[in-house]
Design a protein around this motif. Structure first.
Motif, short mmCIF file in Angstrom:
data_model
loop_
_atom_site.label_atom_id
_atom_site.label_comp_id
_atom_site.label_asym_id
_atom_site.label_seq_id
_atom_site.Cartn_x
_atom_site.Cartn_y
_atom_site.Cartn_z
N THR A 202 0.83 -1.21 0.00
CA THR A 202 0.00 0.00 0.00
C THR A 202 0.86 1.25 0.00
O THR A 202 0.57 2.22 -0.71
CB THR A 202 -0.93 0.00 1.23
OG1 THR A 202 -1.75 -1.17 1.20
CG2 THR A 202 -1.81 1.24 1.25
N ALA A 203 1.94 1.24 0.80
CA ALA A 203 2.83 2.40 0.84
C ALA A 203 3.45 2.67 -0.52
O ALA A 203 3.57 3.82 -0.96
CB ALA A 203 3.92 2.17 1.89
N ILE A 204 3.85 1.60 -1.21
CA ILE A 204 4.44 1.76 -2.54
C ILE A 204 3.39 2.27 -3.53
O ILE A 204 3.65 3.18 -4.32
CB ILE A 204 5.04 0.43 -3.02
CG1 ILE A 204 6.24 0.05 -2.13
CG2 ILE A 204 5.46 0.50 -4.48
CD1 ILE A 204 6.79 -1.34 -2.40
N GLU A 205 2.20 1.71 -3.46
CA GLU A 205 1.13 2.12 -4.37
C GLU A 205 0.77 3.58 -4.19
O GLU A 205 0.49 4.30 -5.16
CB GLU A 205 -0.11 1.25 -4.12
CG GLU A 205 -1.31 1.61 -4.98
CD GLU A 205 -2.54 0.82 -4.60
OE1 GLU A 205 -3.64 1.20 -5.04
OE2 GLU A 205 -2.41 -0.17 -3.86
N LEU A 206 0.80 4.06 -2.94
CA LEU A 206 0.43 5.45 -2.66
C LEU A 206 1.61 6.40 -2.73
O LEU A 206 1.47 7.59 -2.42
CB LEU A 206 -0.21 5.53 -1.27
CG LEU A 206 -1.56 4.82 -1.10
CD1 LEU A 206 -1.98 4.82 0.35
CD2 LEU A 206 -2.62 5.48 -1.97
N HIS A 207 2.79 5.89 -3.10
CA HIS A 207 3.99 6.72 -3.22
C HIS A 207 4.33 7.40 -1.90
O HIS A 207 4.66 8.59 -1.86
CB HIS A 207 3.82 7.77 -4.33
CG HIS A 207 3.67 7.17 -5.70
ND1 HIS A 207 4.75 6.92 -6.52
CD2 HIS A 207 2.57 6.76 -6.37
CE1 HIS A 207 4.31 6.39 -7.65
NE2 HIS A 207 3.00 6.28 -7.58
N LEU A 208 4.25 6.65 -0.81
CA LEU A 208 4.58 7.19 0.51
C LEU A 208 6.05 6.90 0.81
O LEU A 208 6.50 5.76 0.69
CB LEU A 208 3.70 6.55 1.59
CG LEU A 208 2.19 6.71 1.42
CD1 LEU A 208 1.46 5.95 2.52
CD2 LEU A 208 1.79 8.18 1.41
N PRO A 209 6.82 7.89 1.23
CA PRO A 209 8.23 7.65 1.57
C PRO A 209 8.35 6.74 2.79
O PRO A 209 7.67 6.94 3.79
CB PRO A 209 8.77 9.05 1.89
CG PRO A 209 7.78 10.01 1.32
CD PRO A 209 6.46 9.31 1.36
N PHE A 210 9.24 5.75 2.72
CA PHE A 210 9.54 4.93 3.89
C PHE A 210 10.90 4.29 3.70
O PHE A 210 11.43 4.23 2.59
CB PHE A 210 8.47 3.86 4.13
CG PHE A 210 8.42 2.78 3.08
CD1 PHE A 210 9.20 1.63 3.22
CD2 PHE A 210 7.58 2.89 1.98
CE1 PHE A 210 9.14 0.62 2.26
CE2 PHE A 210 7.52 1.88 1.03
CZ PHE A 210 8.31 0.74 1.16
N SER A 211 11.48 3.83 4.78
CA SER A 211 12.78 3.15 4.75
C SER A 211 12.71 1.91 5.62
O SER A 211 11.87 1.80 6.51
CB SER A 211 13.89 4.07 5.27
OG SER A 211 14.02 5.22 4.46
N ASP A 212 13.61 0.96 5.35
CA ASP A 212 13.69 -0.26 6.16
C ASP A 212 14.67 -0.06 7.30
O ASP A 212 15.82 0.35 7.08
CB ASP A 212 14.12 -1.44 5.29
CG ASP A 212 13.03 -1.87 4.33
OD1 ASP A 212 13.37 -2.36 3.24
OD2 ASP A 212 11.84 -1.72 4.68
N ASP A 213 14.24 -0.35 8.51
CA ASP A 213 15.08 -0.20 9.70
C ASP A 213 16.12 -1.33 9.73
O ASP A 213 15.76 -2.51 9.77
CB ASP A 213 14.20 -0.27 10.94
CG ASP A 213 14.96 0.04 12.22
OD1 ASP A 213 16.20 0.12 12.17
OD2 ASP A 213 14.30 0.19 13.27
N PRO A 214 17.42 -1.00 9.74
CA PRO A 214 18.45 -2.05 9.78
C PRO A 214 18.34 -2.95 11.01
O PRO A 214 18.74 -4.11 10.97
CB PRO A 214 19.76 -1.25 9.80
CG PRO A 214 19.42 0.08 9.25
CD PRO A 214 18.00 0.35 9.65
N ALA A 215 17.77 -2.42 12.10
CA ALA A 215 17.65 -3.22 13.32
C ALA A 215 16.76 -4.43 13.11
O ALA A 215 16.91 -5.45 13.80
CB ALA A 215 17.10 -2.36 14.45
N ASN A 216 15.84 -4.35 12.14
CA ASN A 216 14.96 -5.48 11.88
C ASN A 216 15.70 -6.68 11.30
O ASN A 216 15.16 -7.79 11.28
CB ASN A 216 13.83 -5.06 10.93
CG ASN A 216 12.87 -4.08 11.57
OD1 ASN A 216 12.71 -4.07 12.79
ND2 ASN A 216 12.23 -3.25 10.76
N GLU A 217 16.91 -6.45 10.81
CA GLU A 217 17.72 -7.53 10.25
C GLU A 217 18.81 -8.00 11.22
O GLU A 217 19.54 -8.93 10.92
CB GLU A 217 18.39 -7.06 8.95
CG GLU A 217 17.43 -6.51 7.90
CD GLU A 217 16.50 -7.57 7.35
OE1 GLU A 217 16.93 -8.74 7.29
OE2 GLU A 217 15.35 -7.23 7.00
#
Length: 482
Positions: A202-217
């Motif tokens: 949904t975020a990609i479809e709506l062109h919403l800025p976001f980043s992946d948190d490195p801590a999740n890996e």
């Protein structure tokens, strides 16, 4: 402390280094409908509906983490309320990826025209890092939840399943295994039924800025290992529906736990500075799951942020069932003071407690007011017809006609007596007969009208102040503060 490493930004809408969104022409504001919409008019109605049901037209503070989940949450909140009724919060921990996540949050807020507050809360590397960071985030937002504002977080169905699995391996009871509550206090988590992958799409479809948190890996963290090792194994070996089944089991346990907790909340406790007393009869006669929750309620009142253990609960129950006094976590002492079991701090002697009791000031009260008395909150309300409530336990019910200014709450005084209609009785005698421990009698709530004793809270109302059946009544109710 982590050093900022090489950051990889994954965004639905590219943005520059200062957090100003580019490509936002794909997201336009429809002023007439006060909503954000894509040119083709498509919106994810289920997400918007979930947020609408959660906020119930209240102004909101949205927790932004810089990822896709909170990005969609903020977008949906704007759909429901409009950006002018929303404040977004990002808490900067100065860990690996923090700057990238902050920039994503800034770009999103700029794109949606929402005010963003950034709190600097650096976290040093070391043990229990996730819990310390989580506490800092909630503390930063709590101060903003005033005047009926709600706090929204972007927890997902995946977060729910991971939390339940983590708690299962820690030996949690039904309360812990019920998972993340969708609502508690001023907090709402409207996306708990949404999968992480759906929100990302949904975020990609709506062109919403976001980043992946490195801590999740980062496999140092338990949640990361559960997310990337245990959950995929469960889904691979038991089927893709197993994750949702875990969440459903949590919801079922949550309903059971809520019922048991409501039963436990019916047992009154007597609070005093540095301690709390629980009626022995109530916990001895109750089923073990209810009795355990009664004790946990009392321990929470004393220990606040410090955690009690199941061993502490078991120790209190043993004393209630006849064992000798014992010391539990954080130096609290459990002693039998029949008909109560009392939990108190070692630093409070009886003389110290008595002096503290005498220090409580007299408080003027009126209908519609709320006041605090020795750590418990009381509400004063008028009811059109008496009979629904009776004096006892948490309730003190007086005639509406009798409650006239000045009506006050104060400590037990020397020589206090209450009119019984056939003379008067000392309040100290009523407290003794009722079984209130001597150490806490000074904390008893005495209600006076024009200086005359009208009631001994939760125990007795003077004959001249008692409500007549069918007539308006004033109810003073002790609220549960755990």
């Amino acid at each position: 402390m982590h050093q900022a490493g090489r950051e990889r930004s994954v965004v639905g809408c590219p943005f520059n280094g200062v957090g100003v969104a580019r490509g936002s022409a794909d997201v336009v504001r429809d002023r007439q409908r006060n909503t954000l919409a894509r040119p083709d008019g498509r919106v994810n109605s289920s997400i918007v509906s979930a947020v609408r049901d959660a906020v119930n037209d209240s102004d909101c503070v949205v927790a932004l983490g810089g990822g896709a989940d909170s990005a969609v949450l903020l977008w949906a909140a704007c759909e429901v309320l409009g950006p002018e009724r929303i404040e977004a919060v990002f808490v900067f921990h100065d860990l690996e990826g923090s700057e990238m996540l902050r920039d994503s949050a800034g770009a999103l807020a700029a794109q949606l025209r929402v005010r963003l507050m950034v709190f600097d809360r650096p976290i040093s590397d070391g043990g229990n890092l996730e819990a310390r960071a989580r506490t800092e985030r909630y503390d930063a937002m709590e101060a903003l939840l005033v005047d009926g504002r709600l706090g929204l977080t972007g927890h997902t169905a995946d977060d729910q399943a991971e939390t339940i699995v983590m708690r299962m391996f820690r030996g949690s009871g039904s309360g812990g295994l019920s998972g993340i509550p969708s609502a508690r206090g001023a907090w709402r988590r409207p996306l708990l039924d949404m999968s992480r992958s759906t929100l990302r799409e949904t975020a990609i479809e709506l062109h919403l800025p976001f980043s992946d948190d490195p801590a999740n890996e980062d496999k140092r963290f338990v949640r990361s290992r559960v997310r990337h090792i245990i959950m995929p194994t469960i889904e691979r070996e038991l089927g893709p529906e197993s994750k949702s089944n875990v969440a459903r089991s949590g919801a079922l346990l949550g309903a059971d736990d809520a019922l048991l907790q409501r039963q436990a909340n019916l047992v009154p406790t007597v609070r005093f500075p540095g301690g709390v007393s629980i009626p022995i009869g109530a916990i001895v006669s109750a089923p073990r799951p209810v009795a355990s929750r009664v004790v946990r309620n009392a321990l929470h009142l004393l220990m606040k942020d410090a955690k009690s253990s199941q061993n502490d609960v078991d120790a209190v129950l043993k004393v209630a069932n006849g064992s000798k006094g014992i010391t539990i976590s954080n130096g609290f002492i459990v002693t039998p003071e029949r008909p109560f079991v009392t939990i108190h701090a070692t630093s409070h002697s009886t003389n110290q407690l008595t002096e503290t009791h005498r220090g409580q000031e007299e408080i003027e009260i009126e209908v519609g007011s709320t006041f605090e008395w020795f750590g418990s909150e009381y509400t004063v309300t008028r009811h059109p017809i008496s009979g629904r409530y009776r004096t006892g336990g948490r309730f003190t019910v007086l005639s509406s006609e009798a409650v006239q200014p000045p009506t006050s709450a104060r400590n037990l005084g020397n020589g206090d007596r209450i009119d019984t209609g056939h003379g008067s009785t000392p309040l100290t005698e009523l407290l003794r007969v009722t079984g209130v421990p001597a150490r806490v009698r000074r904390t008893s709530l005495v209600v006076t009208v024009s200086g005359k004793v009208a009631a001994l809270g939760g125990i007795r109302v003077a004959s001249w102040a008692a409500p007549r059946h069918g007539q308006p009544a004033v109810v003073i109710k002790r609220e549960y503060t755990q």
